[in-house]
Design a protein around this motif. Sequence first.
Motif, PDB file in Angstrom:
ATOM      1  N   PHE A   1       0.816  -0.954  -0.043  1.00  0.00           N
ATOM      2  CA  PHE A   1       0.119  -0.094  -0.082  1.00  0.00           C
ATOM      3  C   PHE A   1       0.880   1.245  -0.061  1.00  0.00           C
ATOM      4  N   THR A   2       0.359   2.170  -0.852  1.00  0.00           N
ATOM      5  CA  THR A   2       1.035   3.654  -0.722  1.00  0.00           C
ATOM      6  C   THR A   2       0.862   4.308   0.690  1.00  0.00           C
ATOM      7  N   SER A   3       1.910   5.077   0.861  1.00  0.00           N
ATOM      8  CA  SER A   3       1.818   6.044   2.297  1.00  0.00           C
ATOM      9  C   SER A   3       0.598   6.976   2.023  1.00  0.00           C
ATOM     10  N   GLY A   4       0.378   7.384   0.748  1.00  0.00           N
ATOM     11  CA  GLY A   4      -0.614   8.270   0.423  1.00  0.00           C
ATOM     12  C   GLY A   4      -0.341   9.640   0.962  1.00  0.00           C
TER      13      GLY A   4
ATOM     14  N   PHE B   1       7.717  -0.063   3.275  1.00  0.00           N
ATOM     15  CA  PHE B   1       7.465   0.819   2.147  1.00  0.00           C
ATOM     16  C   PHE B   1       8.475   0.139   1.227  1.00  0.00           C
ATOM     17  N   THR B   2       8.179   0.120  -0.370  1.00  0.00           N
ATOM     18  CA  THR B   2       9.064  -0.801  -0.919  1.00  0.00           C
ATOM     19  C   THR B   2      10.203  -0.335  -1.254  1.00  0.00           C
ATOM     20  N   PHE B   3      10.426   1.075  -0.974  1.00  0.00           N
ATOM     21  CA  PHE B   3      11.772   1.881  -0.884  1.00  0.00           C
ATOM     22  C   PHE B   3      12.815   1.233   0.024  1.00  0.00           C
TER      23      PHE B   3
ATOM     24  N   GLU C   1      10.571  11.805  -2.618  1.00  0.00           N
ATOM     25  CA  GLU C   1      10.239  13.152  -2.938  1.00  0.00           C
ATOM     26  C   GLU C   1      11.463  13.828  -4.005  1.00  0.00           C
ATOM     27  N   ALA C   2      11.240  14.627  -4.583  1.00  0.00           N
ATOM     28  CA  ALA C   2      12.162  15.411  -5.493  1.00  0.00           C
ATOM     29  C   ALA C   2      13.278  15.921  -4.487  1.00  0.00           C
ATOM     30  N   LEU C   3      14.607  15.778  -5.036  1.00  0.00           N
ATOM     31  CA  LEU C   3      15.682  16.050  -4.378  1.00  0.00           C
ATOM     32  C   LEU C   3      16.122  17.513  -4.650  1.00  0.00           C
TER      33      LEU C   3
ATOM     34  N   ILE D   1      22.700  10.077  -5.198  1.00  0.00           N
ATOM     35  CA  ILE D   1      22.158   9.578  -6.285  1.00  0.00           C
ATOM     36  C   ILE D   1      20.532   9.566  -6.162  1.00  0.00           C
ATOM     37  N   ASP D   2      20.122  10.500  -6.689  1.00  0.00           N
ATOM     38  CA  ASP D   2      18.542  10.571  -6.668  1.00  0.00           C
ATOM     39  C   ASP D   2      18.024   9.625  -7.587  1.00  0.00           C
ATOM     40  N   GLY D   3      16.852   9.303  -7.309  1.00  0.00           N
ATOM     41  CA  GLY D   3      15.895   8.218  -7.773  1.00  0.00           C
ATOM     42  C   GLY D   3      14.384   8.328  -7.638  1.00  0.00           C
ATOM     43  N   ILE D   4      13.789   8.341  -8.771  1.00  0.00           N
ATOM     44  CA  ILE D   4      12.233   8.253  -8.422  1.00  0.00           C
ATOM     45  C   ILE D   4      11.753   6.779  -8.503  1.00  0.00           C
ATOM     46  N   GLY D   5      11.080   6.510  -7.642  1.00  0.00           N
ATOM     47  CA  GLY D   5      10.313   5.094  -7.586  1.00  0.00           C
ATOM     48  C   GLY D   5       8.937   5.201  -7.110  1.00  0.00           C
ATOM     49  N   ALA D   6       8.231   4.184  -7.422  1.00  0.00           N
ATOM     50  CA  ALA D   6       6.657   4.332  -6.946  1.00  0.00           C
ATOM     51  C   ALA D   6       6.609   2.775  -6.460  1.00  0.00           C
ATOM     52  N   THR D   7       5.444   2.852  -5.611  1.00  0.00           N
ATOM     53  CA  THR D   7       4.856   1.674  -4.891  1.00  0.00           C
ATOM     54  C   THR D   7       4.601   0.528  -6.118  1.00  0.00           C
ATOM     55  N   GLU D   8       3.715   1.238  -7.123  1.00  0.00           N
ATOM     56  CA  GLU D   8       3.124   0.395  -8.244  1.00  0.00           C
ATOM     57  C   GLU D   8       4.101  -0.258  -8.999  1.00  0.00           C
ATOM     58  N   ILE D   9       5.357   0.398  -9.391  1.00  0.00           N
ATOM     59  CA  ILE D   9       6.400   0.012  -9.859  1.00  0.00           C
ATOM     60  C   ILE D   9       7.468  -0.890  -8.881  1.00  0.00           C
TER      61      ILE D   9
ATOM     62  N   ALA E   1      18.515  17.269 -12.374  1.00  0.00           N
ATOM     63  CA  ALA E   1      17.599  16.072 -13.086  1.00  0.00           C
ATOM     64  C   ALA E   1      17.411  14.812 -12.105  1.00  0.00           C
ATOM     65  N   THR E   2      16.481  13.943 -12.184  1.00  0.00           N
ATOM     66  CA  THR E   2      16.291  12.973 -11.522  1.00  0.00           C
ATOM     67  C   THR E   2      17.360  11.747 -12.090  1.00  0.00           C
ATOM     68  N   GLY E   3      17.462  11.865 -13.528  1.00  0.00           N
ATOM     69  CA  GLY E   3      18.251  10.994 -14.286  1.00  0.00           C
ATOM     70  C   GLY E   3      17.958  10.575 -15.472  1.00  0.00           C
TER      71      GLY E   3
ATOM     72  N   LEU F   1       1.232   5.745 -15.499  1.00  0.00           N
ATOM     73  CA  LEU F   1       1.126   7.111 -15.247  1.00  0.00           C
ATOM     74  C   LEU F   1       1.480   7.152 -13.823  1.00  0.00           C
ATOM     75  N   THR F   2       2.421   7.799 -13.371  1.00  0.00           N
ATOM     76  CA  THR F   2       2.817   7.985 -11.917  1.00  0.00           C
ATOM     77  C   THR F   2       2.083   8.978 -11.151  1.00  0.00           C
ATOM     78  N   GLY F   3       1.751  10.250 -12.032  1.00  0.00           N
ATOM     79  CA  GLY F   3       0.896  11.212 -11.331  1.00  0.00           C
ATOM     80  C   GLY F   3       1.909  12.213 -11.264  1.00  0.00           C
TER      81      GLY F   3
ATOM     82  N   ALA G   1       4.240  15.390 -13.067  1.00  0.00           N
ATOM     83  CA  ALA G   1       4.744  16.252 -14.044  1.00  0.00           C
ATOM     84  C   ALA G   1       6.100  16.275 -14.109  1.00  0.00           C
ATOM     85  N   TYR G   2       6.687  16.052 -15.470  1.00  0.00           N
ATOM     86  CA  TYR G   2       8.206  15.800 -15.720  1.00  0.00           C
ATOM     87  C   TYR G   2       8.397  16.591 -16.950  1.00  0.00           C
ATOM     88  N   GLU G   3       9.775  16.768 -17.283  1.00  0.00           N
ATOM     89  CA  GLU G   3      10.284  17.582 -18.471  1.00  0.00           C
ATOM     90  C   GLU G   3      11.367  16.695 -18.948  1.00  0.00           C
TER      91      GLU G   3
HETATM   92  C1  3UK Z   1       7.443  10.671  -5.696  1.00  0.00           C
HETATM   93  C2  3UK Z   1       9.732  11.289  -6.261  1.00  0.00           C
HETATM   94  C3  3UK Z   1      10.688  13.224  -7.301  1.00  0.00           C
HETATM   95  C4  3UK Z   1       6.648  10.771  -7.187  1.00  0.00           C
HETATM   96  C5  3UK Z   1       9.302   4.906  -3.813  1.00  0.00           C
HETATM   97  C6  3UK Z   1      11.643   4.704  -4.339  1.00  0.00           C
HETATM   98  O1  3UK Z   1       8.367   7.027  -3.358  1.00  0.00           O
HETATM   99  C7  3UK Z   1       8.240   5.872  -3.551  1.00  0.00           C
HETATM  100  O2  3UK Z   1       6.774   5.221  -3.831  1.00  0.00           O
HETATM  101  P1  3UK Z   1       5.257   6.008  -3.503  1.00  0.00           P
HETATM  102  O3  3UK Z   1       4.494   5.095  -4.164  1.00  0.00           O
HETATM  103  O4  3UK Z   1       5.471   7.337  -3.968  1.00  0.00           O
HETATM  104  C8  3UK Z   1       5.517   7.421  -5.583  1.00  0.00           C
HETATM  105  C9  3UK Z   1       5.942   9.086  -5.921  1.00  0.00           C
HETATM  106  O5  3UK Z   1       6.663   9.874  -4.979  1.00  0.00           O
HETATM  107  N1  3UK Z   1       8.685  10.611  -5.841  1.00  0.00           N
HETATM  108  C10 3UK Z   1       9.421   9.492  -5.416  1.00  0.00           C
HETATM  109  N2  3UK Z   1      10.662   9.641  -5.580  1.00  0.00           N
HETATM  110  C11 3UK Z   1      10.874  10.795  -6.343  1.00  0.00           C
HETATM  111  N3  3UK Z   1       9.421  12.635  -7.066  1.00  0.00           N
HETATM  112  N4  3UK Z   1      12.149  12.810  -7.149  1.00  0.00           N
HETATM  113  C12 3UK Z   1      12.101  11.567  -6.585  1.00  0.00           C
HETATM  114  N5  3UK Z   1      13.374  10.996  -6.596  1.00  0.00           N
HETATM  115  O6  3UK Z   1       5.538  11.581  -6.897  1.00  0.00           O
HETATM  116  C13 3UK Z   1       6.352   9.380  -7.266  1.00  0.00           C
HETATM  117  O7  3UK Z   1       5.118   9.295  -8.318  1.00  0.00           O
HETATM  118  O8  3UK Z   1       5.508   6.255  -1.820  1.00  0.00           O
HETATM  119  C14 3UK Z   1      10.593   5.525  -4.012  1.00  0.00           C
HETATM  120  C15 3UK Z   1      11.594   3.469  -4.454  1.00  0.00           C
HETATM  121  C16 3UK Z   1      10.347   2.861  -4.015  1.00  0.00           C
HETATM  122  C17 3UK Z   1       9.196   3.570  -3.837  1.00  0.00           C
HETATM  123  N6  3UK Z   1       8.067   2.954  -3.780  1.00  0.00           N
END
Ligand code: 3UK
Length: 504
Positions: A169-172, A215-217, A286-288, A305-313, A329-331, A383-385, A387-389
């Motif tokens: 579950f996402t933390s929300g 939290f999957t992170f 969240e964003a660094l 090392i910045d990285g964007i992840g998401a619970t669904e991925i 940039a995230t990368g 779609l992670t929700g 906005a990116y460029e």
């Molecule tokens: C935001 C970021 C900018 C972004 C997650 C690493 O955060 C994790 O999972 P959640 O489902 O949230 C996802 C959303 O969080 N976000 C996460 N990382 C970044 N925004 N820069 C970043 N580096 O809005 C994303 O859609 O809680 C992070 C590994 C596993 C995870 N589940």
Amino acid sequence: ELQYPARLNCVAELLDAHVAAGRGERTAVIGDRLRWTYADLQRQVDRIARVLRIDMGLVPGNRVLLRGANCPMMAASILAVLKAGLVAVPTMPLLRARELGVIFDKAQVNAVLCARSLAGELEQLAGHPPVVWFDDPGNADGLEARMARHADPFAAVDTAADDVCLISFTSGTTGVPKGTMHFHRDILAICDCFPRHTLKASADDVFIGTPPLAFTFGLGGLLLFPLRFGAAGVLLEKLTPEGLLAAIEAYEATVCFTAPTFYRQMTPLAPRFDLGSLQKCVSAGEALPLATREAWQSATGIAMIDGIGATEILHIFISASGDEIRPGATGKPVPGYRACILDKDGQPVGPGTIGRLAVKGPTGCRYLADERQRNYVLNGWNLTGDAYEMDGDGYFHYRARTDDMIISAGYNIAGAEVEDVLLTHPAVLECGVVGRADEERGQIVEAHVVLKPGHEASADMVRALQDYAKQHIAPYKYPRAVRFTDKLPRTETGKLQRFKLRAQ
Ligand code: 3UK
């Protein structure tokens, strides 16, 4: 392209394979009070698996909700659930009874393993599934007492690579948790993408950090990744910024996982510790902000090392390390993943245009709720929700959560950009920027600011921050309202809860 056999139990690979290959005496997990080798961890996991299957009578496919702080028993419990062919539903330690009730219901939970210290909220729920407590000395029905009666090895259940093994579950950030499902092969796939290619993890690494295993992170960074590479994971309860720095020094950790806000808190304290072992610092959740990256790097010499992840991925899918890091940039997509930016009609846009981030790869994206699947998954693209460029070199730059874009007098303003600038001001420790409804402009930019010690909230400070913003970004983006506060509302995973700021 990642290939896994059609029959696969991820724990056979993460744990049993190491013991079978003669690596049983290497350290697997380290806790506040104990250290388990791979062979020790395997023994614990096998006993818990027997308790689940024999004592509790659970059968493959049943769902087991897990509650506990980060510690070796919580790790062993999660692995045992997977090894026994059951489905793990880990939950954040701070969840309240009402939220747990929703999860019991949505995830159709059959049984619970819970640390005794977290009993309170669970006990407030009527009619919850049977619970076995751990970390509960003297309880003859507790998990440890039951484990003592089950000494034999347990063979991993022969699951399919695409059997569900984890409901997360996402933390929300919006307050409504969404459930996502993951397969046995997804667990290995995340290990074979970000840590293999971006971190370049090895058996000599010692992983440490703050994110909860629920939290999957944290599950990836502190447990699955170390195990995949035959390395060690440090699992500590209730870490403070000082506590994490001291633990990095004490355990000679090499890889740290935490959120930007925690790096900001550790930065001024870092020079007091010997961080010589530390090589890689991963920031996610969240964003660094650039200011956070630069301050940490000048305090420690380590490029984050910045990285964007998401619970669904499941884990990180866009990142960069070493020479590939581009501050701001995230990368780029982690090998194994593809990413693109879509306009509001779902058409890809080129460099320089803000749009919706879409990602596709070996993991994700299966929501428990069908309407989520319809709204957030398009032709296999998630779609992670956000906005990116993209820039001309293919780097992905975070702008905002799609629903957090501020529209003021016709201008689109990303709150994170205003936050980034305010964070470079010497008086600002933390800040959160949101849109506030305004009759004239639709919305105005409102900054919630936590000042560093030694700085006073005052009308002069408001003016100073506004002037500073106007000098560093287009003046129409400056915060017309500035509010000072002691603390920003954050989730247990370190994410700013903008909906709470807006409601204030
Ligand atoms: C935001 C970021 C900018 C972004 C997650 C690493 O955060 C994790 O999972 P959640 O489902 O949230 C996802 C959303 O969080 N976000 C996460 N990382 C970044 N925004 N820069 C970043 N580096 O809005 C994303 O859609 O809680 C992070 C590994 C596993 C995870 N589940």
